[in-house]
Design a protein around this motif. Structure first.
Motif, short mmCIF file in Angstrom:
data_model
loop_
_atom_site.label_atom_id
_atom_site.label_comp_id
_atom_site.label_asym_id
_atom_site.label_seq_id
_atom_site.Cartn_x
_atom_site.Cartn_y
_atom_site.Cartn_z
N ALA A 296 0.83 -1.21 0.00
CA ALA A 296 0.00 0.00 0.00
C ALA A 296 0.86 1.25 0.00
O ALA A 296 0.57 2.22 -0.72
N ARG A 297 1.93 1.24 0.80
CA ARG A 297 2.80 2.43 0.86
C ARG A 297 3.50 2.68 -0.47
O ARG A 297 3.60 3.83 -0.92
N LEU A 298 3.98 1.62 -1.11
CA LEU A 298 4.65 1.77 -2.40
C LEU A 298 3.69 2.31 -3.46
O LEU A 298 4.06 3.17 -4.27
N LEU A 299 2.47 1.81 -3.46
CA LEU A 299 1.47 2.32 -4.39
C LEU A 299 1.18 3.79 -4.13
O LEU A 299 1.14 4.61 -5.05
N GLN A 300 0.99 4.13 -2.86
CA GLN A 300 0.70 5.52 -2.51
C GLN A 300 1.84 6.44 -2.92
O GLN A 300 1.61 7.51 -3.48
N ASP A 301 3.07 6.04 -2.63
CA ASP A 301 4.22 6.89 -2.96
C ASP A 301 4.28 7.16 -4.46
O ASP A 301 4.49 8.31 -4.89
N TRP A 302 4.11 6.12 -5.27
CA TRP A 302 4.20 6.31 -6.73
C TRP A 302 3.07 7.22 -7.22
O TRP A 302 3.31 8.13 -8.03
N LEU A 303 1.87 6.98 -6.75
CA LEU A 303 0.72 7.76 -7.22
C LEU A 303 0.84 9.22 -6.80
O LEU A 303 0.52 10.13 -7.59
N GLU A 304 1.30 9.47 -5.59
CA GLU A 304 1.49 10.86 -5.15
C GLU A 304 2.57 11.56 -5.96
O GLU A 304 2.43 12.73 -6.33
N GLN A 305 3.65 10.83 -6.27
CA GLN A 305 4.72 11.41 -7.07
C GLN A 305 4.27 11.72 -8.50
O GLN A 305 4.87 12.56 -9.18
N HIS A 306 3.20 11.06 -8.94
CA HIS A 306 2.70 11.29 -10.30
C HIS A 306 1.39 12.09 -10.29
O HIS A 306 0.55 11.95 -11.17
N ASP A 307 1.26 12.92 -9.24
CA ASP A 307 0.21 13.94 -9.18
C ASP A 307 -1.21 13.37 -9.11
O ASP A 307 -2.13 13.84 -9.80
N TYR A 308 -1.38 12.36 -8.27
CA TYR A 308 -2.72 11.85 -7.99
C TYR A 308 -3.12 12.23 -6.57
O TYR A 308 -2.30 12.22 -5.65
N MET A 309 -4.39 12.56 -6.41
CA MET A 309 -4.96 12.78 -5.09
C MET A 309 -5.55 11.44 -4.64
O MET A 309 -6.27 10.78 -5.40
N LEU A 310 -5.24 11.04 -3.39
CA LEU A 310 -5.57 9.69 -2.94
C LEU A 310 -6.62 9.69 -1.84
O LEU A 310 -6.65 10.58 -0.98
N GLN A 311 -7.44 8.66 -1.88
CA GLN A 311 -8.34 8.37 -0.77
C GLN A 311 -8.15 6.90 -0.41
O GLN A 311 -8.37 6.02 -1.25
N ARG A 312 -7.73 6.65 0.81
CA ARG A 312 -7.51 5.27 1.25
C ARG A 312 -8.59 4.86 2.25
O ARG A 312 -8.86 5.59 3.20
N THR A 313 -9.20 3.71 2.02
CA THR A 313 -10.21 3.18 2.92
C THR A 313 -9.87 1.73 3.25
O THR A 313 -9.04 1.10 2.59
N SER A 314 -10.52 1.22 4.27
CA SER A 314 -10.33 -0.17 4.67
C SER A 314 -11.69 -0.86 4.72
O SER A 314 -12.39 -0.81 5.74
N PRO A 315 -12.10 -1.48 3.61
CA PRO A 315 -13.44 -2.07 3.56
C PRO A 315 -13.59 -3.31 4.42
O PRO A 315 -14.72 -3.75 4.68
N TYR A 316 -12.47 -3.89 4.85
CA TYR A 316 -12.51 -5.11 5.66
C TYR A 316 -11.16 -5.23 6.38
O TYR A 316 -10.15 -4.71 5.90
N THR A 317 -11.15 -5.91 7.48
CA THR A 317 -9.90 -6.08 8.23
C THR A 317 -8.83 -6.72 7.36
O THR A 317 -9.04 -7.78 6.77
N GLY A 318 -7.67 -6.07 7.28
CA GLY A 318 -6.57 -6.60 6.50
C GLY A 318 -6.64 -6.30 5.02
O GLY A 318 -5.87 -6.85 4.23
N VAL A 319 -7.56 -5.41 4.63
CA VAL A 319 -7.73 -5.06 3.21
C VAL A 319 -7.71 -3.53 3.07
O VAL A 319 -8.25 -2.82 3.91
N PHE A 320 -7.05 -3.04 2.02
CA PHE A 320 -7.08 -1.61 1.73
C PHE A 320 -7.63 -1.37 0.33
O PHE A 320 -7.50 -2.21 -0.56
#
Length: 331
Positions: A296-320
């Motif tokens: 999740a962190r690697l995905l977030q870092d890449w997307l933020e570096q490429h000018d995406y605004m992010l919303q992270r949720t947890s629909p179930y325990t252990g899932v993002f």
């Protein structure tokens, strides 16, 4: 029929037929007592397929491998066989096209360096070449190490019983589809679609869905469930669709199969097939004590570096679930 008759029927030379036979593409051709070759209907069909695939650009080696792997599958129709052959060729050409494009980009970068520098920038040339080779090797070495073909028939049952690999499966997919907010008529792509369970929810919302998967058998299941989908054989490192084809891209429980060094290449591919305003929604598990524990962190870092605004949720325990929307729309 004999070889001269077959050659006339198909409009090719007897020499071509002998070449394919010698290269293992026409095994088991019957010979009469006088040693003349005799070809049956299956040989004719097989040769027509070979000719079509050669015209599409497939090499003799690749065709032989396809035909050999096909022999392991039983009870398939001619239509299914031909679809499989063409899908493999489509995936192959997509990879080759991406490599040619990358080579052109590397050459342009080298020319720019040469124009800027007074001395020959050999070290920079070497580094660019190294980067290009690494990307090529990542694409070339991609393999299905998980036997998804063998798991296809049981997949839909398995996702509802294996709560470790697929926690809260239905709830998670419903949340992912709702997060995308697909509008009527939008075009979406499901990466690693499997049997199409996430894509099916988006079809129900009115989206026009496409999907890719590396497993032939998964795609067969998907087609039978969702015939309106456009599904193609492919993987996350080499997506067989044109640039700027989709309004959104989704993926569930697929990115965890990528190694860390493969993630940037997959995300760049994903961005390539999105329209400028296109959004991304990725859902996956958060495994502990594994090389993908930082997924999740690697995905977030890449997307933020490429000018995406992010919303992270947890629909179930252990899932993002990560929803990414571009901050600036490029032209």
């Amino acid at each position: 029929m004999k070889i001269n008759e077959l050659a006339r029927k198909l409009g090719i030379s007897t020499r071509t037929i002998r070449f394919y036979e010698q290269n293992g593409l026409l095994p088991g051709v019957i010979r009469e007592n006088n040693r003349y070759r005799v070809f049956n209907d299956e040989d004719v069909w097989r040769l027509q397929t070979i000719i079509a695939l050669r015209e599409a650009g497939m090499t003799v080696k690749d065709i032989r491998e396809v035909l050999e792997s096909e022999s392991a599958h039983h009870a398939v129709t001619d239509r299914e066989r031909l679809r499989y052959y063409l899908e493999l060729q489509q995936a192959l050409l997509a990879g080759q096209w991406l490599e040619m494009r990358r080579m052109a980009e590397t050459t342009s970068q080298m020319l720019e360096l040469l124009q800027k520098e007074q001395e020959l920038p050999l070290q920079e040339f070497f580094e660019l070449a190294q980067q290009a080779r690494q990307l090529r090797e990542l694409r070339h070495n991609w393999r299905d190490h998980w036997n998804f073909d063998q798991r296809a028939e049981e997949h839909d049952r398995h996702v509802h019983t294996d709560h470790t690999a697929y926690p809260g499966y239905d709830e998670v997919l419903t949340h992912t589809a709702a997060s995308v907010r697909a509008a009527q008529g939008e075009r979406g792509l499901d990466l690693g679609t499997g049997t199409g369970n996430l894509a099916g929810r988006l079809l129900a919302q009115g989206a026009n869905m496409a999907g890719i998967d590396q497993s032939r058998e998964m795609l067969k299941q998907c087609r039978s469930k969702f015939p309106a989908m456009d599904v193609r054989m492919g993987n996350l490192l080499s997506i067989p669709y044109d640039d700027r084809s989709f309004d959104f891209v989704v993926s569930s429980f697929a990115f965890r199969y990528l190694a860390e060094q493969e993630l940037p290449l997959a995300l760049a591919e994903l961005q390539r097939v999105l329209k400028p305003h296109g959004r991304i929604c990725i859902t996956d598990t958060i495994p502990e004590n594994t090389e993908n524990s930082t997924l999740a962190r690697l995905l977030q870092d890449w997307l933020e570096q490429h000018d995406y605004m992010l919303q992270r949720t947890s629909p179930y325990t252990g899932v993002f679930t990560l929803l990414a929307v571009p901050i600036r729309v490029s032209s």
